[in-house]
Design an enzyme around this catalytic site. Structure first.
Site, PDB file in Angstrom:
ATOM      1  N   ASN A  24      44.333  37.986  38.447  1.00  0.00           N
ATOM      2  CA  ASN A  24      44.027  38.364  37.058  1.00  0.00           C
ATOM      3  C   ASN A  24      44.907  39.503  36.541  1.00  0.00           C
ATOM      4  O   ASN A  24      45.315  39.499  35.388  1.00  0.00           O
ATOM      5  CB  ASN A  24      42.532  38.635  36.852  1.00  0.00           C
ATOM      6  CG  ASN A  24      41.993  39.744  37.693  1.00  0.00           C
ATOM      7  OD1 ASN A  24      42.618  40.170  38.674  1.00  0.00           O
ATOM      8  ND2 ASN A  24      40.819  40.238  37.348  1.00  0.00           N
TER       9      ASN A  24
ATOM     10  N   CYS B 118      37.819  42.466  36.011  1.00  0.00           N
ATOM     11  CA  CYS B 118      36.668  42.969  36.776  1.00  0.00           C
ATOM     12  C   CYS B 118      35.815  43.871  35.902  1.00  0.00           C
ATOM     13  O   CYS B 118      34.591  43.838  35.977  1.00  0.00           O
ATOM     14  CB  CYS B 118      37.143  43.716  38.016  1.00  0.00           C
ATOM     15  SG  CYS B 118      38.227  45.106  37.657  1.00  0.00           S
TER      16      CYS B 118
ATOM     17  N   GLU C 218      40.245  53.740  43.883  1.00  0.00           N
ATOM     18  CA  GLU C 218      41.642  53.678  43.476  1.00  0.00           C
ATOM     19  C   GLU C 218      41.769  54.611  42.278  1.00  0.00           C
ATOM     20  O   GLU C 218      40.773  54.972  41.662  1.00  0.00           O
ATOM     21  CB  GLU C 218      42.027  52.243  43.103  1.00  0.00           C
ATOM     22  CG  GLU C 218      41.945  51.325  44.319  1.00  0.00           C
ATOM     23  CD  GLU C 218      42.627  49.980  44.153  1.00  0.00           C
ATOM     24  OE1 GLU C 218      42.679  49.483  43.018  1.00  0.00           O
ATOM     25  OE2 GLU C 218      43.080  49.439  45.171  1.00  0.00           O
TER      26      GLU C 218
END
Ligand code: NAD
Length: 488
Positions: A155, A287, A465
């Site tokens: 994605n 997401c 992250e």
């Protein structure tokens, strides 16, 4: 033109060279037309082993360079990616399907993230403690882990890669990345561009291929010390079980079902725009897309009408065409999954306010297009409420108050992000505290900042992250005790 520019079909980029390491060649198809846009050899287990060994061989020289020098090389590689945006963005659109404007944003964002970590290079440090005992002090050294396996989905092939590459490389690790089998081309090209910009051979390697083959070969390779994975929750669980055999370190960025809560004192214009953009960018396949909307009863009609009107006005078409806002879904599998989920949901109630199926236009009949869709009040235990909705469809529910909205929001198994829209600071603070997820936006949504840690809870995974916190996931903290004075 560099020596590596024409070698995307070879499927692997190892130690500075493109090579075919397997005997299965996969055609990469444009999701808008199903036309072939490239080919990539799926790397077999022996090829993955080659890539990991190359990364292992490069590790000592890379990790013992000065950290500022590593930062400079990563920064230069980022600039080269920026300079290649006119080549990379159309390639990304061709293999992924997203509108060209979004592909350009993605490539810029990937470069920006690498630049961010390049800039943090000089701040990477541990701690020291004076006087643990008489004449004894302590140090905490941050040491790189070794070879990192980075597995990313289709994605956002480049930003999700950059989120891993930035902190991993600056901290002194070397990387083997595996893109999704349907989107290897941009990743292979990025690796070649970074190498041409001066990143030493073997520091960043790429293997194309399928999850069950190249993916599992990477996950189970004994020399891989850490896996940084972004993808679905079931795959994350599978990787976790495989990685347990060798105690490998893990970061798992998994699925999400982000709720958006709009209270009656919110700026409804801004909320409606955010709901539309937050649900439909990348054709709803993000997401952190807004996947459930809860709106306070007194303003529900007005907000829902505004969101429906925005959905109806979206221009659907091929990502390569000017002014297209909603491209195709990425694959037949994704569209079938959404159609099935919509049907299972509507079988149990709910009303389609707009969209609901494939566009009628014959021009779009070859691609995996789906209309922007709004579903009003499906059941709270229906598939669209419980599962991740990974496509252009938004379920909306009315709520009585903030408390009910938070309870409904937290009823999901996922916990990635959330947003709250209100002018009441107390309500915003309460929501930020009570919502079970890793990121809450107040009067804003979906934009992720490199300065802040990002990562989910519950079925959305663990580890961070972005932010300087990301370094924690690519380094070991080693304690050293130093006796500095002789005993009397
Ligand atoms: P997926 O899990 O099917 O695949 C992701 C990657 O894992 C691909 O490269 C695939 O080849 C690989 N893979 C598959 N099986 C594997 C195995 N057994 N061993 C090793 N590797 C394997 O995910 P997808 O459906 O392609 O991607 C969409 C999902 O990713 C959604 O759930 C989305 O929410 C999630 N996602 C999460 C974030 C985040 O930051 N939390 C970001 C983007 C996407």
């Amino acid at each position: 033109m560099s020596a590596t520019e024409t070698s995307l079909d070879l499927g692997a980029f190892i130690a500075g060279h493109a090579e075919p390491l397997g005997d299965r060649v996969q055609e990469i198809r444009d999701p808008a037309t199903q036309g072939v846009v490239g080919r990539a050899t799926a790397t077999d287990a022996a090829g993955v082993d080659r890539a990991v060994r190359a990364a292992q061989d490069a590790f000592v020289a890379w990790s013992t360079r000065g950290v500022a020098e590593r930062g400079e090389l990563v920064g230069r590689a980022a600039q080269a990616i920026r300079a290649a945006i006119d080549e990379l963005a159309p390639l990304l659109t061709a293999e992924q399907g997203k509108p060209l404007r979004e592909a350009r944003i993605e490539i810029s964002k990937a470069a920006e993230t690498l630049e961010h970590y390049a800039g943090l290079a000089k701040q990477l440090r541990g701690a020291s403690v004076y006087g643990l005992d008489a004449g004894v002090s302590g140090q905490v050294l941050r040491r790189p882990l070794g070879v990192v396996g980075a597995i990313v989905p289709w994605n956002f092939p480049t930003t999700l890669l950059a989120n891993k590459l930035g902190p991993a490389l600056v901290a002194g690790n070397t990387v083997v990345a595996k893109p999704a089998d349907t989107t290897p081309l941009t990743t292979l090209r990025v690796a070649a561009i970074m190498h041409d910009a001066g990143l030493p051979a073997g520091v960043f390697n790429v293997v194309a291929g399928h999850g069950a083959d190249a993916g599992e070969a990477l996950v189970t390779h004994p020399a891989v010390r850490k896996l940084a994975f972004t993808g679905s929750t079931p795959t994350g669980r599978r990787i976790m079980s495989l990685a347990a055999a060798d105690n490998k370190r893990l970061t798992l960025e998994l699925g999400g079902s982000d709720p958006m809560i709009v209270l009656e004192d919110a700026d409804l214009d801004r909320a409606a725009s955010a709901a539309s953009m937050g649900r439909f960018f990348n054709c709803g396949q993000a997401c952190l897309a807004i996947k459930r909307l809860y709106v306070a009863e007194p303003v529900a009609d007005e907000l829902i009408d505004a969101v429906v009107q925005k959905a109806k006005r979206l221009t659907v078409g091929r990502g390569s065409e000017r002014d297209v806002q909603l491209g195709p879904m990425h694959s037949e599998r994704q569209r079938l999954a959404l159609e099935d989920q919509l049907q299972r949901t509507l079988d149990r109630g709910g009303e389609v306010l707009t969209g609901g199926g494939r566009p009628a236009s014959r021009e779009l009949s070859d691609g995996w297009f789906h209309e922007p869709t709004i579903v009003f009040e499906p059941g709270h235990d229906s598939p669209m409420a419980i599962e991740e909705v990974f496509g252009p469809a938004l379920p909306i529910w009315r709520v009585r108050n903030l408390n009910q909205a938070i309870e409904r929001a937290n009823a999901s198994p996922f916990g990635l992000g959330s947003s709250v829209w209100t002018s009441d600071l107390d309500a915003a603070a309460e929501a930020a505290e009570r919502l079970e997820c890793g990121y809450t936006w107040i009067n804003s949504a979906t934009k992720v900042y490199d300065e802040l840690p990002f990562g989910g809870v519950k079925a959305s995974g663990f580890g961070k992250e972005h932010g300087s916190e990301a370094f924690d996931y690519y380094t070991d903290q080693k304690a050293v005790v130093v006796r500095t004075r002789r005993r009397e």
